[in-house]
Scaffold this motif. Structure first.
Motif, short mmCIF file in Angstrom:
data_model
loop_
_atom_site.label_atom_id
_atom_site.label_comp_id
_atom_site.label_asym_id
_atom_site.label_seq_id
_atom_site.Cartn_x
_atom_site.Cartn_y
_atom_site.Cartn_z
N ILE A 53 22.85 -38.02 -41.04
CA ILE A 53 20.97 -38.15 -42.14
C ILE A 53 22.24 -38.20 -44.08
O ILE A 53 22.28 -37.10 -44.36
N ILE A 54 21.16 -38.89 -45.18
CA ILE A 54 21.49 -39.11 -45.61
C ILE A 54 19.53 -38.61 -46.60
O ILE A 54 18.95 -39.42 -46.05
N THR A 55 19.50 -37.71 -47.75
CA THR A 55 18.57 -37.40 -48.07
C THR A 55 18.53 -37.20 -49.17
O THR A 55 19.53 -37.05 -50.09
N VAL A 56 17.24 -38.26 -49.59
CA VAL A 56 16.89 -38.46 -51.08
C VAL A 56 15.43 -37.31 -51.48
O VAL A 56 14.84 -37.86 -50.88
N VAL A 57 15.65 -36.67 -52.61
CA VAL A 57 14.43 -35.88 -52.59
C VAL A 57 14.15 -36.25 -53.77
O VAL A 57 14.76 -35.98 -55.10
N ILE A 124 19.04 -30.46 -42.50
CA ILE A 124 19.85 -31.35 -41.01
C ILE A 124 20.50 -32.18 -41.31
O ILE A 124 20.76 -33.11 -40.94
N SER A 125 20.53 -32.56 -43.22
CA SER A 125 21.19 -33.55 -43.78
C SER A 125 22.84 -33.72 -43.69
O SER A 125 23.35 -32.22 -43.62
N ASN A 126 23.20 -34.42 -44.05
CA ASN A 126 24.51 -34.80 -43.86
C ASN A 126 25.17 -34.65 -45.44
O ASN A 126 25.96 -33.92 -45.43
N ILE A 127 24.46 -35.49 -46.14
CA ILE A 127 24.93 -35.87 -47.44
C ILE A 127 23.15 -35.81 -48.12
O ILE A 127 22.63 -36.18 -47.89
N ALA A 128 23.70 -35.02 -49.39
CA ALA A 128 22.08 -35.39 -50.35
C ALA A 128 22.85 -35.81 -51.93
O ALA A 128 23.81 -36.15 -51.93
N PHE A 129 21.58 -37.11 -51.76
CA PHE A 129 22.28 -37.73 -52.81
C PHE A 129 21.08 -38.30 -53.79
O PHE A 129 20.13 -38.66 -53.36
N SER A 130 22.02 -39.34 -55.19
CA SER A 130 20.89 -39.31 -55.85
C SER A 130 21.48 -40.89 -56.83
O SER A 130 22.67 -39.85 -57.17
N ALA A 131 20.72 -41.17 -57.19
CA ALA A 131 21.28 -42.70 -58.13
C ALA A 131 20.63 -42.60 -59.40
O ALA A 131 20.12 -43.84 -60.00
N SER A 132 19.54 -41.51 -59.95
CA SER A 132 18.67 -41.10 -61.05
C SER A 132 19.75 -42.13 -62.36
O SER A 132 20.90 -41.55 -61.82
N LEU A 133 18.61 -42.59 -62.66
CA LEU A 133 19.83 -43.30 -64.18
C LEU A 133 19.26 -41.75 -65.23
O LEU A 133 20.40 -42.23 -66.36
N ARG A 134 18.58 -41.07 -65.42
CA ARG A 134 18.48 -40.12 -65.69
C ARG A 134 17.81 -38.43 -65.46
O ARG A 134 17.72 -38.61 -64.56
N GLU A 135 18.39 -37.52 -65.45
CA GLU A 135 18.12 -35.91 -65.04
C GLU A 135 18.72 -34.74 -66.61
O GLU A 135 19.92 -35.36 -67.05
N GLY A 136 17.92 -34.18 -65.57
CA GLY A 136 18.23 -32.72 -66.83
C GLY A 136 19.07 -32.14 -66.05
O GLY A 136 19.87 -32.60 -65.73
#
Length: 235
Positions: A53-57, A124-136
């Motif tokens: 499971i890969i989670t994107v919040v 319950i996830s295996n990986i946390a993921f983010s492909a954001s272009l910008r983040e604080g």
């Protein structure tokens, strides 16, 4: 998170800047769970122990760039047959869902919308993921770290401030699908690497505790009030 206080000395205005590590994360809510607890939670939420499971919040929008991961699902599924992508957040851009429906990826990509059980879904996830272009300073990534997840994230200022590349996760070039896929596959094939990165993240997340943030803000406000009182005019 930054704040500032103005001073005036000898007619010259100066500014003192305070810095704290974000708004704080509730570590009583976001924390690691045992394998049995994870298994029970997965069963309760409708997922298998074999699922990867890969989670994107994040709200589904152009900046959060969930389409980057979703477009790689056909390639990822060749090596991860039990792959599940959980997209948690309000949909404000139809691009992602349109692609999923066009490519018939509904069994892999799950649109969960707004949820109040993000802590459990993260646990319950295996990986946390983010492909954001910008983040604080992304709170969702800190919450995932606190739950003991490795992170795969795009290269931007906010992600670099949290993720230590190849130590607590992987930072990938947002223009390179290969870098992103390679990082995910590496973690899939190496459960021990996932666990080690996760353990490091639990330690890293401690400094972002809401208790620490509240304590520091209390000190800052107290300092500001004290300075204002000292600078007041007595009649």
């Amino acid at each position: 998170m930054k704040g500032q206080k103005n001073h005036s000395k000898d007619g010259i205005k100066t500014v003192e800047i305070y810095k704290i590590d974000g708004v704080g994360v509730n570590l009583e809510r976001f924390h690691p769970v045992s394998e049995k607890e994870k298994s029970d939670l997965r069963k309760h939420l409708g997922f298998s122990e074999k699922d990867f499971i890969i989670t994107v919040v994040a709200e589904l929008n152009k900046n959060k760039n969930q389409i980057k991961l979703v477009c790689a699902v056909p390639e990822l599924s060749k090596l991860i047959p039990n792959l599940k992508i959980l997209l948690i957040g309000k949909e404000t851009l139809p691009t992602v869902r349109n692609f999923v429906e066009k490519e018939h990826l509904e069994s892999t990509v799950k649109f969960l919308g707004y949820r109040r059980d993000i802590d459990k879904l993260t646990m319950i996830s295996n990986i946390a993921f983010s492909a954001s272009l910008r983040e604080g300073l992304p709170v969702n990534i800190i919450e995932a770290m606190a739950c003991g997840l490795p992170v795969v994230a795009s290269d931007n200022r906010g992600h670099r401030s949290l993720v230590k590349d190849k130590e607590t996760g992987f930072i990938f070039n947002p223009a390179s699908e290969k870098e992103m896929i390679d990082a995910i596959i590496l973690l899939y094939k190496n459960p021990s690497l996932c666990s080690e990165m996760g353990r490091r993240n639990v330690v890293e997340a401690q400094k972002y505790s809401v208790d620490i943030a509240v304590s520091k803000m209390s000190e800052i406000y107290g300092d500001c009030i004290s300075s204002e009182n000292e600078g007041g005019v007595q009649k």
